[in-house]
Structures are given as C-alpha cells and as structure tokens.
Design a protein around this motif. Structure first.
Motif, PDB file in Angstrom:
ATOM      1  N   VAL A 253       0.840  -1.203   0.000  1.00 60.33           N
ATOM      2  CA  VAL A 253       0.000   0.000   0.000  1.00 60.33           C
ATOM      3  C   VAL A 253       0.875   1.252   0.000  1.00 60.33           C
ATOM      4  CG1 VAL A 253      -1.654   1.330   1.373  1.00 60.33           C
ATOM      5  CG2 VAL A 253      -2.020  -1.110   1.018  1.00 60.33           C
ATOM      6  N   LEU A 254       1.925   1.262   0.799  1.00 58.92           N
ATOM      7  CA  LEU A 254       2.833   2.409   0.823  1.00 58.92           C
ATOM      8  C   LEU A 254       3.528   2.594  -0.528  1.00 58.92           C
ATOM      9  CD1 LEU A 254       4.447   2.122   4.361  1.00 58.92           C
ATOM     10  CD2 LEU A 254       2.796   3.824   3.554  1.00 58.92           C
ATOM     11  N   ALA A 255       3.926   1.511  -1.154  1.00 54.03           N
ATOM     12  CA  ALA A 255       4.556   1.597  -2.474  1.00 54.03           C
ATOM     13  C   ALA A 255       3.569   2.135  -3.505  1.00 54.03           C
ATOM     14  CB  ALA A 255       5.076   0.220  -2.899  1.00 54.03           C
ATOM     15  N   LEU A 256       2.315   1.719  -3.422  1.00 53.01           N
ATOM     16  CA  LEU A 256       1.292   2.213  -4.340  1.00 53.01           C
ATOM     17  C   LEU A 256       1.070   3.713  -4.158  1.00 53.01           C
ATOM     18  CD1 LEU A 256      -0.824   1.524  -6.487  1.00 53.01           C
ATOM     19  CD2 LEU A 256      -2.423   1.093  -4.612  1.00 53.01           C
ATOM     20  N   PHE A 257       0.969   4.164  -2.904  1.00 57.18           N
ATOM     21  CA  PHE A 257       0.806   5.598  -2.651  1.00 57.18           C
ATOM     22  C   PHE A 257       2.005   6.395  -3.156  1.00 57.18           C
ATOM     23  CE2 PHE A 257      -2.258   4.637   0.964  1.00 57.18           C
ATOM     24  CZ  PHE A 257      -3.361   5.067   0.241  1.00 57.18           C
ATOM     25  N   PHE A 258       3.205   5.863  -2.983  1.00 61.81           N
ATOM     26  CA  PHE A 258       4.402   6.549  -3.462  1.00 61.81           C
ATOM     27  C   PHE A 258       4.389   6.661  -4.988  1.00 61.81           C
ATOM     28  CE2 PHE A 258       8.770   6.355  -5.087  1.00 61.81           C
ATOM     29  CZ  PHE A 258       9.230   7.569  -4.599  1.00 61.81           C
ATOM     30  N   LEU A 259       4.010   5.596  -5.676  1.00 60.23           N
ATOM     31  CA  LEU A 259       3.969   5.625  -7.139  1.00 60.23           C
ATOM     32  C   LEU A 259       2.904   6.585  -7.650  1.00 60.23           C
ATOM     33  CD1 LEU A 259       4.548   1.880  -8.054  1.00 60.23           C
ATOM     34  CD2 LEU A 259       6.115   3.802  -8.333  1.00 60.23           C
ATOM     35  N   ILE A 260       1.751   6.626  -6.993  1.00 57.57           N
ATOM     36  CA  ILE A 260       0.712   7.582  -7.379  1.00 57.57           C
ATOM     37  C   ILE A 260       1.216   9.004  -7.181  1.00 57.57           C
ATOM     38  CG2 ILE A 260      -1.572   8.492  -6.750  1.00 57.57           C
ATOM     39  CD1 ILE A 260      -2.398   5.568  -6.211  1.00 57.57           C
ATOM     40  N   TRP A 261       1.875   9.257  -6.066  1.00 59.99           N
ATOM     41  CA  TRP A 261       2.428  10.590  -5.816  1.00 59.99           C
ATOM     42  C   TRP A 261       3.463  10.948  -6.879  1.00 59.99           C
ATOM     43  CZ3 TRP A 261       7.510  11.959  -4.566  1.00 59.99           C
ATOM     44  CH2 TRP A 261       7.688  13.312  -4.251  1.00 59.99           C
ATOM     45  N   LEU A 262       4.349   9.999  -7.186  1.00 58.31           N
ATOM     46  CA  LEU A 262       5.446  10.260  -8.113  1.00 58.31           C
ATOM     47  C   LEU A 262       4.962  10.470  -9.541  1.00 58.31           C
ATOM     48  CD1 LEU A 262       8.548  10.416  -8.370  1.00 58.31           C
ATOM     49  CD2 LEU A 262       8.514   7.971  -8.867  1.00 58.31           C
ATOM     50  N   TYR A 263       4.028   9.649 -10.009  1.00 55.12           N
ATOM     51  CA  TYR A 263       3.605   9.697 -11.402  1.00 55.12           C
ATOM     52  C   TYR A 263       2.449  10.663 -11.660  1.00 55.12           C
ATOM     53  CZ  TYR A 263       6.538   5.913 -13.069  1.00 55.12           C
ATOM     54  OH  TYR A 263       7.606   5.167 -13.446  1.00 55.12           O
TER      55      TYR A 263
END
Length: 62
Positions: A11-21
């Motif tokens: 979940v944290l990785a998904l939130f980071f990718l959404i933030w980044l992209y």
C-alpha cells in the motif's frame, strides 16, 4: 504477521507511485500555469523525473 507487513508495504509503495507519477507532476504543472493532464501523460510515457526536470527548465507559462 508477515502478510500484514507485505500488505502495508504494498500500500505504501502504491501511494508513493501515485504521488510520483500523478500528484508531483500535476502540482508542478499547476504552479507553472501549464496543463496538468498533459504533464501527467508525459510522466507516464517518459518518466516522472523527466517531466519534473522539463517543468523546471521551462518555467512559468505566460
């Protein structure tokens, strides 16, 4: 217990990718009076780092 850690990490990785992209290029484009949608698409097609560097280099739109 390991499964819970894996779920939280995912979940944290998904939130980071959404933030980044999505959120980072859209926010930078908005502050520079540029199209958020176009810059999010550039982020997906190229890379988010490239989109951010281009936004920094181009500066504010008139």
């Amino acid at each position: 217990m390991e499964q819970l850690f894996v779920i939280i990490a995912g979940v944290l990785a998904l939130f980071f990718l959404i933030w980044l992209y999505v959120l980072l290029p859209a926010g930078m484009a908005e502050r520079r009076n540029r199209s958020q949608l176009i810059w999010v698409l550039i982020s997906f097609v190229g890379s988010p780092i490239l989109a951010c560097l281009l936004l920094l280099a181009l500066g504010d739109a008139e």
